[in-house]
Design a protein around this motif. Structure first.
Motif, short mmCIF file in Angstrom:
data_model
loop_
_atom_site.label_atom_id
_atom_site.label_comp_id
_atom_site.label_asym_id
_atom_site.label_seq_id
_atom_site.Cartn_x
_atom_site.Cartn_y
_atom_site.Cartn_z
N GLY A 166 -12.86 2.79 -5.17
CA GLY A 166 -12.90 2.26 -3.81
C GLY A 166 -11.83 1.21 -3.55
N THR A 167 -11.45 0.50 -4.60
CA THR A 167 -10.38 -0.50 -4.47
C THR A 167 -9.06 0.18 -4.14
N LYS A 226 0.81 -1.21 0.00
CA LYS A 226 0.00 0.00 0.00
C LYS A 226 0.85 1.26 0.00
N ALA A 236 -8.73 3.20 -2.79
CA ALA A 236 -8.87 3.80 -1.45
C ALA A 236 -8.68 2.76 -0.36
N SER A 237 -9.32 1.61 -0.49
CA SER A 237 -9.22 0.59 0.56
C SER A 237 -7.83 -0.04 0.60
N GLN A 267 -6.87 9.12 -6.86
CA GLN A 267 -7.28 7.71 -6.75
C GLN A 267 -8.18 7.33 -7.92
N GLU A 284 -5.00 1.63 -0.13
CA GLU A 284 -4.11 2.62 0.48
C GLU A 284 -4.34 2.78 1.98
N THR A 285 -5.55 2.59 2.45
CA THR A 285 -5.82 2.69 3.88
C THR A 285 -5.52 1.38 4.61
N SER A 321 -7.52 -1.14 4.63
CA SER A 321 -8.76 -1.75 5.12
C SER A 321 -9.12 -3.02 4.35
N ARG A 322 -8.52 -3.19 3.18
CA ARG A 322 -8.80 -4.39 2.39
C ARG A 322 -7.61 -4.63 1.46
#
Length: 118
Positions: free
Chosen positions: A59-60, A33, A62-63, A47, A65-66, A68-69
């Motif tokens: 969203g892929t 990430k 974003a998740s 993004q 980089e954070t 979360s997934r």
């Protein structure tokens, strides 16, 4: 059982192990990430723009980089290839992503004084 069928199975097992070894080697070189975010920001991409380049959902990105997934391997490869197509070279050590390098505008790795390593 004939001699050839025994050899055929042995060759098949050997090829299977070799393919798995190659695949594992490539999987060990997946970007992380931090590398994705650094490359995206360095290139000045949002993004949404990276998502469009990689043909994935925003969203892929974003998740990822954070943290979360974690996306599927093929999705991560698509993201990596999209960034590499823009001149990013990802650096790995012992299969771990450790940074990135920016290619020169000619498409070849630039000497250290003409490129950046992050």
């Amino acid at each position: 059982m004939t001699m050839s069928s025994g050899r055929g199975r042995a060759v098949h097992r050997l090829l299977y192990r070799l393919n798995n070894s190659i695949l594992q080697s490539e999987l060990n070189k997946m970007v992380n990430k931090e590398q994705v975010r650094a490359a995206r920001v360095w290139l000045g991409l949002s993004q949404k723009e990276l998502a469009e380049l990689a043909m994935v959902a925003q969203g892929t990105i974003a998740s990822l980089e954070t943290g979360s997934r974690i996306p599927h391997d093929r999705t991560l490869r698509d993201i990596q290839q999209a960034l590499e197509s823009r001149g990013i070279v990802f650096l790995f050590e012992n299969g771990r992503g450790i940074g990135l390098h920016i290619r020169s505008s000619q498409g070849t790795a630039a000497p250290p004084d003409q490129s950046e390593t992050v």
